[in-house]
Design a protein around this motif. Structure first.
Motif, mmCIF file in Angstrom:
data_model
loop_
_atom_site.group_PDB
_atom_site.id
_atom_site.type_symbol
_atom_site.label_atom_id
_atom_site.label_comp_id
_atom_site.label_asym_id
_atom_site.label_seq_id
_atom_site.Cartn_x
_atom_site.Cartn_y
_atom_site.Cartn_z
ATOM 1 N N ALA A 1 62.092 119.970 -55.375
ATOM 2 C CA ALA A 1 60.948 120.350 -54.542
ATOM 3 C C ALA A 1 60.220 119.084 -54.097
ATOM 4 N N TYR A 2 60.201 118.868 -52.779
ATOM 5 C CA TYR A 2 59.460 117.741 -52.210
ATOM 6 C C TYR A 2 58.054 118.236 -51.917
ATOM 7 N N CYS A 3 57.083 117.635 -52.589
ATOM 8 C CA CYS A 3 55.713 118.133 -52.532
ATOM 9 C C CYS A 3 54.744 117.045 -52.065
ATOM 10 N N HIS A 4 53.706 117.484 -51.394
ATOM 11 C CA HIS A 4 52.544 116.649 -51.153
ATOM 12 C C HIS A 4 51.452 117.160 -52.099
ATOM 13 N N ILE A 5 50.893 116.257 -52.881
ATOM 14 C CA ILE A 5 49.877 116.624 -53.866
ATOM 15 C C ILE A 5 48.681 115.684 -53.706
ATOM 16 N N TRP A 6 47.477 116.251 -53.652
ATOM 17 C CA TRP A 6 46.279 115.436 -53.452
ATOM 18 C C TRP A 6 45.087 116.072 -54.162
ATOM 19 N N GLU A 7 44.072 115.246 -54.390
ATOM 20 C CA GLU A 7 42.835 115.709 -55.010
ATOM 21 C C GLU A 7 41.718 115.668 -53.983
ATOM 22 N N LYS A 8 41.001 116.774 -53.870
ATOM 23 C CA LYS A 8 39.909 116.877 -52.912
ATOM 24 C C LYS A 8 38.696 117.493 -53.608
ATOM 25 N N LYS A 9 37.623 116.717 -53.701
ATOM 26 C CA LYS A 9 36.388 117.164 -54.348
ATOM 27 C C LYS A 9 36.637 117.696 -55.763
ATOM 28 N N GLY A 10 37.468 116.962 -56.488
ATOM 29 C CA GLY A 10 37.742 117.311 -57.882
ATOM 30 C C GLY A 10 38.755 118.417 -58.076
ATOM 31 N N ILE A 11 39.354 118.916 -57.009
ATOM 32 C CA ILE A 11 40.343 120.003 -57.106
ATOM 33 C C ILE A 11 41.687 119.508 -56.593
ATOM 34 N N GLY B 1 70.388 111.319 -59.439
ATOM 35 C CA GLY B 1 70.021 110.352 -58.403
ATOM 36 C C GLY B 1 70.774 110.590 -57.110
ATOM 37 N N GLU B 2 72.045 110.910 -57.223
ATOM 38 C CA GLU B 2 72.860 111.175 -56.029
ATOM 39 C C GLU B 2 72.364 112.415 -55.291
ATOM 40 N N GLN B 3 72.009 113.454 -56.060
ATOM 41 C CA GLN B 3 71.512 114.692 -55.429
ATOM 42 C C GLN B 3 70.168 114.441 -54.752
ATOM 43 N N ALA B 4 69.306 113.691 -55.421
ATOM 44 C CA ALA B 4 67.989 113.397 -54.851
ATOM 45 C C ALA B 4 68.129 112.540 -53.589
ATOM 46 N N LEU B 5 69.022 111.566 -53.625
ATOM 47 C CA LEU B 5 69.203 110.681 -52.473
ATOM 48 C C LEU B 5 69.739 111.453 -51.268
ATOM 49 N N THR B 6 70.695 112.341 -51.495
ATOM 50 C CA THR B 6 71.222 113.187 -50.413
ATOM 51 C C THR B 6 70.115 114.047 -49.815
ATOM 52 N N PHE B 7 69.285 114.627 -50.675
ATOM 53 C CA PHE B 7 68.148 115.465 -50.273
ATOM 54 C C PHE B 7 67.154 114.665 -49.427
ATOM 55 N N ILE B 8 66.870 113.448 -49.870
ATOM 56 C CA ILE B 8 65.921 112.573 -49.164
ATOM 57 C C ILE B 8 66.463 112.202 -47.781
ATOM 58 N N ASN B 9 67.726 111.778 -47.748
ATOM 59 C CA ASN B 9 68.320 111.323 -46.486
ATOM 60 C C ASN B 9 68.480 112.457 -45.481
ATOM 61 N N LYS B 10 68.899 113.607 -45.959
ATOM 62 C CA LYS B 10 69.116 114.751 -45.061
ATOM 63 C C LYS B 10 67.817 115.186 -44.397
ATOM 64 N N ASN B 11 66.733 115.165 -45.164
ATOM 65 C CA ASN B 11 65.443 115.644 -44.646
ATOM 66 C C ASN B 11 64.535 114.517 -44.162
ATOM 67 N N LYS B 12 65.067 113.268 -44.205
ATOM 68 C CA LYS B 12 64.299 112.090 -43.749
ATOM 69 C C LYS B 12 62.916 112.045 -44.409
ATOM 70 N N LEU B 13 62.905 112.065 -45.731
ATOM 71 C CA LEU B 13 61.658 112.174 -46.487
ATOM 72 C C LEU B 13 61.084 110.801 -46.846
ATOM 73 N N GLU B 14 59.776 110.724 -46.807
ATOM 74 C CA GLU B 14 59.065 109.576 -47.367
ATOM 75 C C GLU B 14 58.671 109.956 -48.793
ATOM 76 N N VAL B 15 59.144 109.174 -49.770
ATOM 77 C CA VAL B 15 58.938 109.548 -51.169
ATOM 78 C C VAL B 15 58.322 108.391 -51.948
ATOM 79 N N ASP B 16 57.212 108.686 -52.641
ATOM 80 C CA ASP B 16 56.567 107.686 -53.498
ATOM 81 C C ASP B 16 57.200 107.650 -54.883
ATOM 82 N N TYR B 17 57.470 108.840 -55.425
ATOM 83 C CA TYR B 17 57.978 108.963 -56.791
ATOM 84 C C TYR B 17 58.914 110.175 -56.890
#
Length: 358
Positions: free
Chosen positions: A21-31, A75-91
C-alpha cells in the motif's frame, strides 16, 4: 506540513500473499490523516507458500538464508510496484513474514531482511517492528491497534480477520488489544485439503452443518481462558488446532461450517465481555470480512446491540499494510508506535529498525 510518502508491506499468517500500500500520511493540527494512493496484492506461488509455512522447522542456517532471499524478493516486488506506478517514495515499512512467535520464550522472528530489501530498492526501510517490544517484556503483538486508535477511533471495536482474529478497543483511555483466536488460518487449512486456497464468500461453509464434537473441542481450547495481553502464532495452531481438524471425520463443508461458528462464538464472547452500549459499532477488516457467511453468522451471534461495519474494500484488504506504513512514519518521527497497554511490555516504545540502502 510534511507529507510522508511511504509504502507499507504486509504478509500475514493466512499466507494469502504480500500486500503493498502506497500511502500519503501527514499530521494536521495534531491529527494524523492518510490517503491510500496505490495498492497491489501479490499471491504466493505454491512453492513460496510451502517454504514460508514450513519455515518453522528450518535449521538456523536455512532460516537465515530464507530471511535474506525473502528480503531480496520483497525488494524486487516493491521496486516493480514503484516503477510501474512512477511513485515518489520516502520510506518502505515492512512487516516481513512471521515464522516464529514465542513471546513466552522471549523471541519472535519475521523473515524479510530489511537491509536486503533496502539495497534492492535504493530506499530507506523500516522493519523488525516486534523485537523491541519482546525485549521490553511484551508479546510483540498485536501491533495494528496503534493504527486503530489513530485512524479508526470512531468505532467501538476494531476486529481484524486475517489468519488470526484480533481485536482492539479503548478502556478508560487505554487501548486494549489481543488475539482472540482463530480466523482464516483454520478455514484455509481445511480448504487446502481439496486444493482450494480459500472458500470464496463462504459458499462451501454455508452449505454445511455444525459438527458438535469438533465445535466443543475448539471452543474448549485452553488459550481462550487466558487473560490478555496474549497472542498466538502458527506453532499454537499446529499443536492445538490441527489435531482436532485431522481427528474429525466429516465433509469439507461441515468442517468449514463448524470452523466459522467457532470463530464467531469466540468473537461474540469477547464483545459481550467488554460490552459498552446498545449502539456499538464493530469495524471488521482483513480477508475474513469478504466472507459473507462468516459476517452473517457473526452479526447473528452479536444480536441487535452491536452493528458489524464492513468498510470499503481498499480498507478491508490493505488496512494492515496502511498501519505498518503509519508505524514507519511514527518510528521516523520517534513517536510511540507500540502500546504497552496492548502488548504487556514495561513501557510504550517507538519500535522498528531503520535500514539505509548501500
Amino acid at each position: 506540513m510534511k507529507i510522508y510518502k511511504i509504502i507499507g508491506l504486509m504478509s500475514g499468517t493466512s499466507l494469502d500473499g504480500l500486500d503493498l500500500a502506497y500511502c500519503h500520511i501527514w499530521e494536521k493540527k495534531g491529527i494524523w490523516e492518510f490517503e491510500i494512493k496505490e495498492t497491489k496484492s501479490i499471491g504466493y506461488s505454491s512453492e513460496m507458500m510451502n517454504t514460508l509455512k514450513n519455515a518453522i522447522s528450518l535449521s538456523a542456517e536455512k532460516l537465515i538464508e530464507l530471511h535474506n532471499t525473502y528480503g531480496t524478493w520483497l525488494g524486487e516486488q516493491a521496486l516493480t510496484f514503484i516503477n510501474k506506478n512512477k511513485l515518489e517514495v520516502d520510506y518502505i515499512a515492512s512487516h516481513g513474514h512471521t515464522t516464529h512467535h514465542r513471546p513466552e520464550m522471549g523471541f519472535t522472528f519475521q523473515v524479510g531482511s530489511g537491509q536486503h530489501l533496502a539495497n534492492v530498492c535504493g530506499i530507506k526501510v523500516i522493519a523488525d517492528f516486534r523485537t523491541n517490544d519482546i525485549a521490553l517484556g511484551g508479546q510483540g503483538a498485536p501491533l495494528v491497534p496503534i493504527g486503530d486508535r489513530i485512524f479508526f477511533s470512531k468505532y467501538d471495536y476494531c476486529l481484524n480477520l486475517g489468519g488470526i482474529s484480533n481485536i482492539s478497543f479503548d478502556v478508560k483511555d487505554k487501548r486494549i488489544a489481543y488475539d482472540i483466536g482463530l480466523a482464516n488460518m483454520i478455514l484455509n487449512y481445511i480448504t487446502r485439503k481439496v486444493d482450494l486456497e480459500y472458500d470464496e464468500d463462504g459458499k462451501l461453509a454455508r452449505s454445511g452443518k455444525v459438527n458438535t464434537k469438533m465445535l466443543e473441542r475448539l471452543n474448549g481450547l485452553q488459550y481462550y481462558i487466558l487473560p490478555h495481553p496474549k497472542s498466538i502464532g502458527y506453532e499454537w495452531f499446529l499443536a492445538e488446532v490441527v489435531p482436532i481438524v485431522e481427528e474429525t471425520d466429516d465433509t469439507i463443508e461441515n468442517l468449514l461450517h463448524t470452523g466459522i461458528h467457532h470463530i464467531c462464538d469466540k468473537i461474540a464472547q469477547q464483545i459481550q465481555l467488554n460490552f459498552k452500549n446498545n449502539k456499538q459499532q464493530l469495524l471488521v477488516t482483513g480477508g475474513g470480512a469478504l466472507n459473507s457467511f462468516l459476517i452473517e453468522t457473526l452479526q447473528q451471534k452479536l444480536g441487535e446491540t452491536t452493528k458489524v461495519v464492513i468498510p470499503e474494500k481498499i480498507i478491508i484488504e490493505f488496512k494492515e499494510a496502511l498501519v505498518f506504513a503509519l508505524m514507519g512514519v511514527l518510528r521516523v518521527e520517534q513517536l510511540t508506535n507500540v502500546l504497552s497497554s496492548v502488548t504487556g511490555a514495561k513501557k510504550d516504545s517507538s519500535s522498528g529498525v531503520l535500514f539505509v540502502p548501500n
